[in-house]
Design a protein around this motif. Structure first.
Motif, PDB file in Angstrom:
ATOM      1  N   PHE A   6       0.834  -1.205   0.000  1.00  0.00           N
ATOM      2  CA  PHE A   6       0.000   0.000   0.000  1.00  0.00           C
ATOM      3  C   PHE A   6       0.872   1.260   0.000  1.00  0.00           C
ATOM      4  N   GLN A   7       1.969   1.230   0.759  1.00  0.00           N
ATOM      5  CA  GLN A   7       2.872   2.391   0.792  1.00  0.00           C
ATOM      6  C   GLN A   7       3.380   2.724  -0.619  1.00  0.00           C
ATOM      7  N   VAL A   8       3.751   1.684  -1.381  1.00  0.00           N
ATOM      8  CA  VAL A   8       4.262   1.896  -2.742  1.00  0.00           C
ATOM      9  C   VAL A   8       3.196   2.554  -3.612  1.00  0.00           C
ATOM     10  N   GLU A   9       1.952   2.093  -3.478  1.00  0.00           N
ATOM     11  CA  GLU A   9       0.851   2.618  -4.293  1.00  0.00           C
ATOM     12  C   GLU A   9       0.581   4.083  -3.993  1.00  0.00           C
ATOM     13  N   TYR A  10       0.663   4.464  -2.736  1.00  0.00           N
ATOM     14  CA  TYR A  10       0.111   5.755  -2.323  1.00  0.00           C
ATOM     15  C   TYR A  10       1.111   6.869  -2.058  1.00  0.00           C
ATOM     16  N   ILE A  11       2.406   6.558  -1.960  1.00  0.00           N
ATOM     17  CA  ILE A  11       3.343   7.603  -1.552  1.00  0.00           C
ATOM     18  C   ILE A  11       3.312   8.810  -2.508  1.00  0.00           C
ATOM     19  N   LEU A  12       3.305   8.549  -3.812  1.00  0.00           N
ATOM     20  CA  LEU A  12       3.355   9.677  -4.757  1.00  0.00           C
ATOM     21  C   LEU A  12       2.062  10.496  -4.754  1.00  0.00           C
ATOM     22  N   PRO A  13       0.884   9.874  -4.892  1.00  0.00           N
ATOM     23  CA  PRO A  13      -0.348  10.689  -4.832  1.00  0.00           C
ATOM     24  C   PRO A  13      -0.518  11.449  -3.520  1.00  0.00           C
ATOM     25  N   VAL A  14      -0.128  10.849  -2.402  1.00  0.00           N
ATOM     26  CA  VAL A  14      -0.278  11.545  -1.109  1.00  0.00           C
ATOM     27  C   VAL A  14       0.676  12.742  -1.058  1.00  0.00           C
ATOM     28  N   PHE A  15       1.886  12.552  -1.568  1.00  0.00           N
ATOM     29  CA  PHE A  15       2.864  13.657  -1.629  1.00  0.00           C
ATOM     30  C   PHE A  15       2.315  14.795  -2.498  1.00  0.00           C
ATOM     31  N   GLU A  16       1.782  14.444  -3.677  1.00  0.00           N
ATOM     32  CA  GLU A  16       1.272  15.478  -4.591  1.00  0.00           C
ATOM     33  C   GLU A  16       0.096  16.231  -3.980  1.00  0.00           C
ATOM     34  N   LYS A  17      -0.760  15.492  -3.266  1.00  0.00           N
ATOM     35  CA  LYS A  17      -1.915  16.121  -2.623  1.00  0.00           C
ATOM     36  C   LYS A  17      -1.471  17.082  -1.501  1.00  0.00           C
ATOM     37  N   ALA A  18      -0.446  16.667  -0.764  1.00  0.00           N
ATOM     38  CA  ALA A  18       0.063  17.517   0.335  1.00  0.00           C
ATOM     39  C   ALA A  18       0.613  18.828  -0.226  1.00  0.00           C
ATOM     40  N   LEU A  19       1.350  18.748  -1.345  1.00  0.00           N
ATOM     41  CA  LEU A  19       1.880  19.965  -1.984  1.00  0.00           C
ATOM     42  C   LEU A  19       0.738  20.868  -2.440  1.00  0.00           C
ATOM     43  N   LYS A  20      -0.232  20.255  -3.098  1.00  0.00           N
ATOM     44  CA  LYS A  20      -1.358  21.013  -3.658  1.00  0.00           C
ATOM     45  C   LYS A  20      -2.160  21.705  -2.550  1.00  0.00           C
ATOM     46  N   ASN A  21      -2.462  20.974  -1.491  1.00  0.00           N
ATOM     47  CA  ASN A  21      -3.280  21.556  -0.421  1.00  0.00           C
ATOM     48  C   ASN A  21      -2.553  22.635   0.379  1.00  0.00           C
ATOM     49  N   ALA A  22      -1.224  22.608   0.334  1.00  0.00           N
ATOM     50  CA  ALA A  22      -0.452  23.677   0.998  1.00  0.00           C
ATOM     51  C   ALA A  22      -0.228  24.831   0.025  1.00  0.00           C
ATOM     52  N   ASP A  23      -0.660  24.625  -1.226  1.00  0.00           N
ATOM     53  CA  ASP A  23      -0.477  25.630  -2.271  1.00  0.00           C
ATOM     54  C   ASP A  23       1.019  25.915  -2.494  1.00  0.00           C
ATOM     55  N   LYS A  24       1.797  24.838  -2.539  1.00  0.00           N
ATOM     56  CA  LYS A  24       3.245  24.963  -2.733  1.00  0.00           C
ATOM     57  C   LYS A  24       3.691  24.181  -3.958  1.00  0.00           C
ATOM     58  N   LYS A  25       4.842  24.574  -4.502  1.00  0.00           N
ATOM     59  CA  LYS A  25       5.456  23.851  -5.623  1.00  0.00           C
ATOM     60  C   LYS A  25       6.607  23.010  -5.057  1.00  0.00           C
ATOM     61  N   ILE A  26       6.957  21.960  -5.799  1.00  0.00           N
ATOM     62  CA  ILE A  26       8.007  21.063  -5.316  1.00  0.00           C
ATOM     63  C   ILE A  26       9.307  21.825  -5.034  1.00  0.00           C
ATOM     64  N   ARG A  27       9.599  22.865  -5.848  1.00  0.00           N
ATOM     65  CA  ARG A  27      10.844  23.629  -5.687  1.00  0.00           C
ATOM     66  C   ARG A  27      10.833  24.523  -4.443  1.00  0.00           C
ATOM     67  N   ASP A  28       9.642  24.684  -3.811  1.00  0.00           N
ATOM     68  CA  ASP A  28       9.578  25.503  -2.586  1.00  0.00           C
ATOM     69  C   ASP A  28      10.145  24.757  -1.369  1.00  0.00           C
ATOM     70  N   ILE A  29      10.254  23.431  -1.470  1.00  0.00           N
ATOM     71  CA  ILE A  29      10.685  22.622  -0.318  1.00  0.00           C
ATOM     72  C   ILE A  29      12.132  22.952   0.067  1.00  0.00           C
ATOM     73  N   GLU A  30      12.342  23.238   1.363  1.00  0.00           N
ATOM     74  CA  GLU A  30      13.692  23.604   1.825  1.00  0.00           C
ATOM     75  C   GLU A  30      14.347  22.516   2.684  1.00  0.00           C
ATOM     76  N   LEU A  31      13.522  21.626   3.237  1.00  0.00           N
ATOM     77  CA  LEU A  31      14.060  20.561   4.095  1.00  0.00           C
ATOM     78  C   LEU A  31      13.153  19.338   3.968  1.00  0.00           C
ATOM     79  N   ILE A  32      13.760  18.156   4.003  1.00  0.00           N
ATOM     80  CA  ILE A  32      12.986  16.907   3.926  1.00  0.00           C
ATOM     81  C   ILE A  32      13.222  16.128   5.222  1.00  0.00           C
ATOM     82  N   SER A  33      12.141  15.675   5.847  1.00  0.00           N
ATOM     83  CA  SER A  33      12.269  14.873   7.058  1.00  0.00           C
ATOM     84  C   SER A  33      11.481  13.585   6.877  1.00  0.00           C
ATOM     85  N   VAL A  34      12.098  12.473   7.234  1.00  0.00           N
ATOM     86  CA  VAL A  34      11.445  11.180   7.022  1.00  0.00           C
ATOM     87  C   VAL A  34      11.671  10.283   8.228  1.00  0.00           C
TER      88      VAL A  34
END
Ligand code: KG4
Ligand code: ZN
Length: 322
Positions: free
Chosen positions: A49-77
């Protein structure tokens, strides 16, 4: 600092955009419904399930924050603890993102993330730093632990469960009585329906004065099983068992927290994890902390369960103060 938090340690795929503790978006998809028929998480199903959903969930998080991928300054996992197959998906995704965007990556501990979850949307990074030292408490499906935090990077685990986690015990009790998964909310609801006087006095393990701070819930779970097998198994009996099990479980937690407060002398307590959803536990903790003069921090309910926001905020904290 705009941070993306990525959480894939178990059956939730969580991605969140945060600025310090300020949550801009928080997306969570869960495979919990697929595990229901097994009464617990099946690792292979969770990682698929993680493999299926990681990309759509990431894209939705960017969209709902009204941000572009290039706006990201730090990644935490989340890098630990968790199911290896599930963790790997988030880690590979985060490392690829870090390489592609040339943005720093912080790998954090999921359990520590639960401890700082109460600060989400409430404190700034600097205000959160001022809350240390504190007692950190994590009560979930995988953990029942108490930590002595001097700072965010200087932590000692002072109590843990010797067998099952508290959430796991709720899940098993629900499974024993055929009530569904995850068991925590179901057992809490059923316990609330009970209006009789008869607490079944299930055992409170490890509660003796010489037993220290560690937890144990497997004896309690077995006592429920033995009782249930001989009971009439009707609806009132179900409520009575849930009520009595929950009382025993919360008595154990309350007693150990009380001891940890006395032993450490710490004046702040911050708690997280799925079981912190439980209203009876929340109000017991409130009463205990009030009586002991301890400042209590509980997460909003949306941040009790696994989520990317707590991972993003912890990453930002660790990055700033490492
Ligand atoms: O933190 P979490 O989402 O995942 C882990 O990291 O384990 O916690 C899930 C656990 C499950 O065992 C679930 O039954 C329990 O939290 N839980 C509860 C309640 N809501 C969820 N336990 C007791 N009462 C609740 N209301
Ligand atoms: Zn968790």
């Amino acid at each position: 600092m705009l941070t993306v938090g990525i959480e894939t340690s178990c059956d939730e795929t969580g991605v969140s955009l945060v600025d310090g503790f300020n949550v801009l978006s928080n997306e969570v998809s869960s495979s919990v419904h697929l595990h229901a028929e097994y009464g617990g998480v099946v690792p292979e199903i969770a990682s698929r399930f993680q493999v299926e959903y990681i990309l759509p969930v990431f894209e939705k998080a960017l969209k709902n924050a009204d941000k572009k991928i290039r706006d990201i300054e730090l990644i935490s996992v989340t890098s630990k603890p968790g199911l290896p197959g599930s963790l790997l998906v988030g880690l590979a995704f985060a490392r690829a993102l870090s390489l592609a965007l040339k943005v720093p990556l912080v790998e954090v501990d999921h359990v520590k993330a639960h401890v700082i979850s109460p600060f989400l949307n409430k404190l700034s990074l600097n205000e959160a730093k001022e809350k240390f030292p504190l007692l950190g408490v994590v009560i979930s499906g995988g953990h029942t632990s108490i930590f002595h935090f001097n700072t965010i990077n200087d932590v000692k685990e002072i109590a843990r469960t010797l067998d099952d986690a508290a959430g796991e015990a709720f899940d098993k009790v629900s499974k024993i009585m055929g009530m569904g998964y995850p068991g925590g909310p179901i057992v809490e609801k059923k316990a609330g329906d009970y209006n009789g006087m008869g607490d079944l006095s299930f055992p409170r393990s490890m509660i003796g004065a010489n037993k220290g701070l560690d937890f144990s819930f497997s004896g309690l779970k077995t006592a429920v099983l033995y009782y249930w097998n001989k009971s009439s198994k009707d609806d009132t009996e179900k409520s009575r068992v849930c009520f009595s099990f929950q009382n025993a479980c919360l008595d154990i937690i309350e007693e150990k927290l009380s001891r940890a407060i006395v032993n450490t002398g710490l004046k702040r307590l911050s708690a997280g994890g799925g079981v912190i959803n439980n209203n009876y536990l929340r109000s017991r903790m409130e009463k205990l902390c009030l009586a002991k003069g301890v400042e209590l921090h509980l997460p909003d309910k949306i941040y009790c369960n696994d989520n990317g926001a707590m991972v993003g905020a912890l990453g930002a904290m660790e990055y700033m103060w490492r």
